[in-house]
Design a protein around this motif. Structure first.
Motif, PDB file in Angstrom:
ATOM      1  N   GLN A 181      -7.806   4.256   4.005  1.00 19.21           N
ATOM      2  CA  GLN A 181      -6.473   3.649   3.902  1.00 19.21           C
ATOM      3  C   GLN A 181      -5.913   3.332   5.287  1.00 19.21           C
ATOM      4  OE1 GLN A 181      -4.943   6.867   1.079  1.00 19.21           O
ATOM      5  NE2 GLN A 181      -3.577   5.176   0.564  1.00 19.21           N
TER       6      GLN A 181
ATOM      7  N   ASP B 197       0.844  -1.180   0.000  1.00 20.93           N
ATOM      8  CA  ASP B 197       0.000   0.000   0.000  1.00 20.93           C
ATOM      9  C   ASP B 197       0.886   1.239   0.000  1.00 20.93           C
ATOM     10  OD1 ASP B 197       0.826   0.283   2.652  1.00 20.93           O
ATOM     11  OD2 ASP B 197      -1.194   0.457   3.468  1.00 20.93           O
TER      12      ASP B 197
ATOM     13  N   ASP C  47      -6.749   2.783  -7.133  1.00 21.14           N
ATOM     14  CA  ASP C  47      -5.488   2.355  -6.526  1.00 21.14           C
ATOM     15  C   ASP C  47      -4.320   3.250  -6.916  1.00 21.14           C
ATOM     16  OD1 ASP C  47      -6.631   0.291  -5.144  1.00 21.14           O
ATOM     17  OD2 ASP C  47      -5.945  -1.292  -6.510  1.00 21.14           O
TER      18      ASP C  47
END
Length: 394
Positions: free
Chosen positions: A345, A274, A291
């Motif tokens: 996130q 990530d 993304d």
């Protein structure tokens, strides 16, 4: 009418193309693969995702392919104890306005692709991966791997976690391996004993690991994934993994999750990556989406839903836009979406640590927090995440 270039023909890119075409604009989608296909396994779609799909005109088609689940179930992977379950049937659907469902990735991608193919304003170009872009005050020019150039009024980078557009726009390096390895497989439902089948998303949480499973492909396949917090530092994507290796890496599971893992025959391995939330996604006539903008771990099951939210927000803000309006409208899109996606996130990271993988006293504390929660209390905790987001006015 403006002409938008979209880098990436996955879920986010196709949703963006539909949103912009619906807003009255012309769109060219640049896809690096030779065909518009979607690889991978299962995706969870919460009500906010369905709300976005309805605005794009494909909600009904996705529902026809989806499995509408009855509950989200959390189990102890070592003791086999049921820790809690979130019912997602009638009361949940009334509260949030849509169901909670699971699909194979292709069952979400295909309706988006079909809708794009029938829209005269959308041009789909396979085998045209973006390798470079430039912009001036009036236009953006994208160069693709086949040597062609494409000029438009704006460029949206929907080209995934290793986005070429982001690399040039933000120059913030590659995504970060999180130290979590995930093994995935699909099992024919005929091979799953009846006592192991359920109409639920079931997660078995263990010390430094978890197993999750649910049916996809109209109930014909069991989507099965096992995650290990093993400190992996090298990014891996879709690498074949021997069945014996997978089983050996999860030795202490309770009988049920162990029996489920043993059903898998063909496994693939990924190391999860990530990024930290970015301060901006936008420069002039170029912006990011999905993304490429806000890659998130799968623990909140919101990656696809957030890309869909991005798309409908961008489409709403570019409705009636003229070419000169684009930089200001993209800046507003950025500021409208960035706080919500950054929160998700960071929340997804915490879920991995605090909910899915705690051990010892931390696991007992988790269990004690969850046991007293009522159905209404559980729905309340999910409200900020699953509530459909109203599109902004342009």
């Amino acid at each position: 009418m403006i002409h938008a270039l979209v880098a990436g023909g996955g879920i986010g890119g196709l949703a963006t193309a539909l949103a912009l075409a619906t807003a009255g604009h012309r769109v060219t989608v640049l896809e690096r693969q030779d065909a518009f296909t979607e690889i991978g396994a299962g995706i969870q779609i919460a009500p906010n995702g369905f709300h976005a799909l309805d605005r794009l005109g494909v909600g009904h088609a996705v529902r026809e392919r989806a499995v509408l689940v009855d509950e989200l179930r959390l189990m102890d992977a070592v003791t086999g104890e049921r820790l809690t379950a979130v019912p997602v049937t009638a009361r949940y659907r009334r509260r949030f306005g849509n169901p909670y469902a699971v699909v194979h990735r292709s069952d979400l991608h295909t309706p988006l692709l079909d809708a794009c193919r029938t829209d005269d304003r959308i041009r789909l170009l396979p085998g045209a991966g973006l390798v470079h872009h430039t912009q001036d005050p009036a236009h953006v020019t994208a160069t693709t791997a086949d040597g062609r150039t494409h000029t438009g009024d704006l460029l949206i980078g929907a080209d995934g976690i290793r986005s070429t557009v982001r690399a040039r726009l933000l120059d913030d390096g590659p995504p970060h391996p999180t130290g979590h390895t995930i093994y995935r497989t699909l099992v024919p439902i005929a091979d799953v004993p009846r006592h192991l089948r359920s109409n639920a998303v079931t997660l078995w949480a263990g010390p430094g690991c978890h197993v999750i499973h649910y049916t996809v492909a109209a109930g014909t396949r069991l989507n099965l994934a096992a995650v290990l917090d093993d400190g992996a530092t090298e990014a891996v994507s879709g690498q074949p993994a021997p069945r014996a290796t997978v089983l050996a890496r999860f030795p202490d599971l309770a009988p049920t999750p162990r029996a489920l893992l043993e059903l898998g025959r063909t496994w693939r391995r990924w190391v999860l990556c990530d990024r930290d939330p970015a301060d901006t996604w936008t420069r002039g006539r170029v912006t990011l989406l999905g993304d490429a903008a806000h890659p998130m771990l799968q623990y909140a099951a919101q990656g696809a839903c957030q890309a869909l939210e991005d798309a409908v927000t961008l489409g709403a803000l570019l409705t009636h836009a003229a070419p000169d309006d684009i930089p200001a409208r993209l800046t507003r899109y950025d500021t409208t979406r960035r706080d919500r996606t950054a929160r998700i996130q960071l929340f997804s990271r915490r879920m991995g640590t605090d909910l899915f993988h705690p051990a010892g006293p931390h696991a007992r504390a988790r269990n004690n927090r969850l046991r007293p929660l009522t159905e209404d209390a559980l729905h309340h905790r999910l409200a900020w995440l699953h509530t459909p987001q109203p599109p902004p006015h342009p």
